[in-house]
Design a protein around this motif. Structure first.
Motif, PDB file in Angstrom:
ATOM      1  N   ILE A   1      -5.467  -1.942   3.040  1.00  0.00           N
ATOM      2  CA  ILE A   1      -5.076  -1.325   2.096  1.00  0.00           C
ATOM      3  C   ILE A   1      -5.344  -0.053   3.125  1.00  0.00           C
ATOM      4  O   ILE A   1      -6.471   0.504   3.316  1.00  0.00           O
ATOM      5  N   SER A   2      -3.606   0.397   3.880  1.00  0.00           N
ATOM      6  CA  SER A   2      -3.855   1.627   4.442  1.00  0.00           C
ATOM      7  C   SER A   2      -2.587   1.640   4.891  1.00  0.00           C
ATOM      8  O   SER A   2      -1.381   0.925   4.379  1.00  0.00           O
TER       9      SER A   2
ATOM     10  N   LYS B   1      -9.017  -4.748   0.164  1.00  0.00           N
ATOM     11  CA  LYS B   1      -9.633  -3.479   0.578  1.00  0.00           C
ATOM     12  C   LYS B   1      -9.383  -3.159   1.645  1.00  0.00           C
ATOM     13  O   LYS B   1      -8.832  -1.761   2.144  1.00  0.00           O
TER      14      LYS B   1
ATOM     15  N   SER C   1     -11.267   9.860   2.762  1.00  0.00           N
ATOM     16  CA  SER C   1      -9.807   8.708   1.989  1.00  0.00           C
ATOM     17  C   SER C   1     -10.305   8.009   1.262  1.00  0.00           C
ATOM     18  O   SER C   1     -11.619   7.460   1.470  1.00  0.00           O
TER      19      SER C   1
ATOM     20  N   THR D   1       0.854  -1.440  -0.511  1.00  0.00           N
ATOM     21  CA  THR D   1      -0.230   0.129  -0.236  1.00  0.00           C
ATOM     22  C   THR D   1       0.666   1.318  -0.205  1.00  0.00           C
ATOM     23  O   THR D   1       1.957   1.580   0.192  1.00  0.00           O
TER      24      THR D   1
ATOM     25  N   VAL E   1      -4.138   4.874  -0.827  1.00  0.00           N
ATOM     26  CA  VAL E   1      -5.347   5.514  -0.343  1.00  0.00           C
ATOM     27  C   VAL E   1      -4.734   7.179  -0.830  1.00  0.00           C
ATOM     28  O   VAL E   1      -3.695   7.379  -0.394  1.00  0.00           O
TER      29      VAL E   1
ATOM     30  N   LYS F   1      -9.991   3.735  -0.771  1.00  0.00           N
ATOM     31  CA  LYS F   1      -9.096   3.134  -1.307  1.00  0.00           C
ATOM     32  C   LYS F   1      -9.444   2.662  -2.609  1.00  0.00           C
ATOM     33  O   LYS F   1     -10.264   1.793  -2.833  1.00  0.00           O
TER      34      LYS F   1
END
Length: 275
Positions: free
Chosen positions: A196-197, A193, A182, A135, A159, A184
């Motif tokens: 995702i960070s 998903k 934000s 990510t 992100v 993703k």
């Protein structure tokens, strides 16, 4: 030539890794600033070399990447024309962190350009043993570098953060724009998903600013030479990965990642100089 004793070396390094500047370290220890800087330079080199050798075939599953800004000598807009491209001005530290073990397997100090993104991502790829979920933020060079380094062998998500515009004036120019939302997005492969960070990597940026005086904003503690900046970063990550027990893990990141079997002392880190 006089040589610092082991006790004095430990005193100096313990000050540096706890966020003290060179001059405050001198005041605390009574050891001359040039001697402190020489120790930082020598130890930074061996810490970088040791981690390059230790971080091979890592079995990470989720990696987050981000960049953190600082500057050398002066900010980019204030660099005299004759000194452009000579190691002064803005500098970026690119960081990769394993979301599970909190290990920092790779970093890169340079500019925020495509060539730096390529070097950073390729260096990260060389340390990994298996497919990962990766990510990053939405900075475009990341996508180009990931495609070049990993090809189809990665699950990659981004992100995308959206901020409102703030008026310039007063204290606003020292603050970030207000966060709005934000998004993703899946870029390549099949990333989860929900995972995702970049939050863990962004939290690591705070640790860096607290642990290295050179990264403190709105002070005169900035680095004067990019080489010293790189050495300070290498020493910080050596201490973070091998010596500092992580609050949630209860062990060091290097232990959690299986790179070492014990918490390193500063004496062990300093002993790398003699080996």
């Amino acid at each position: 030539m006089n040589k610092l004793s082991s006790i004095d070396r430990v005193r100096v390094v313990s000050c540096l890794v706890e966020g003290n500047s060179l001059r405050s370290t001198t005041r605390i220890t009574g050891i001359h600033r040039t001697t402190v800087l020489k120790l930082l330079t020598d130890l930074g080199e061996v810490c970088s070399d040791h981690q390059d050798k230790a971080f091979k075939n890592l079995t990470c599953n989720r990696i987050e990447c981000d960049e953190i800004w600082s500057f050398i000598g002066c900010k980019e807009k204030n660099v005299p024309q004759r000194q452009k491209g000579k190691g002064r001005g803005d500098v970026w530290t690119w960081i990769a962190i394993d979301s599970d073990t909190k290990l920092i397997p790779h970093w890169h100090v340079g500019m925020r350009e495509l060539s730096d993104a390529m070097q950073f991502i390729h260096g990260l790829k060389d340390r990994l043993a298996n497919r990962i979920q990766l990510t990053t933020d939405g900075y475009r060079p990341y996508a180009i570098a990931v495609e070049d380094a990993f090809g189809s062998e990665v699950d990659y998500g981004q992100v995308i953060k959206i901020y409102s515009q703030m008026e310039i004036g007063g204290e606003a120019r020292y603050s970030k724009s207000q966060y709005v939302e934000s998004r993703k997005i899946r870029v390549k492969g099949k990333p989860d998903k929900a995972r995702i960070s970049t939050s863990i990597c962004e939290r690591q940026n705070l640790t860096m600013r607290m642990s290295m005086r050179r990264f403190t904003r709105l002070t005169n503690a900035f680095s004067k030479k990019i080489e010293n900046h790189r050495h300070a970063v290498a020493l910080h990550f050596m201490h973070y990965n091998f010596c500092r027990v992580h609050g949630s893990l209860r062990i060091t990141p290097a232990m959690e990642a299986g790179v070492t079997d014990h918490v390193w002392s500063l004496e062990e880190v300093i002993a790398l100089l003699d080996s």
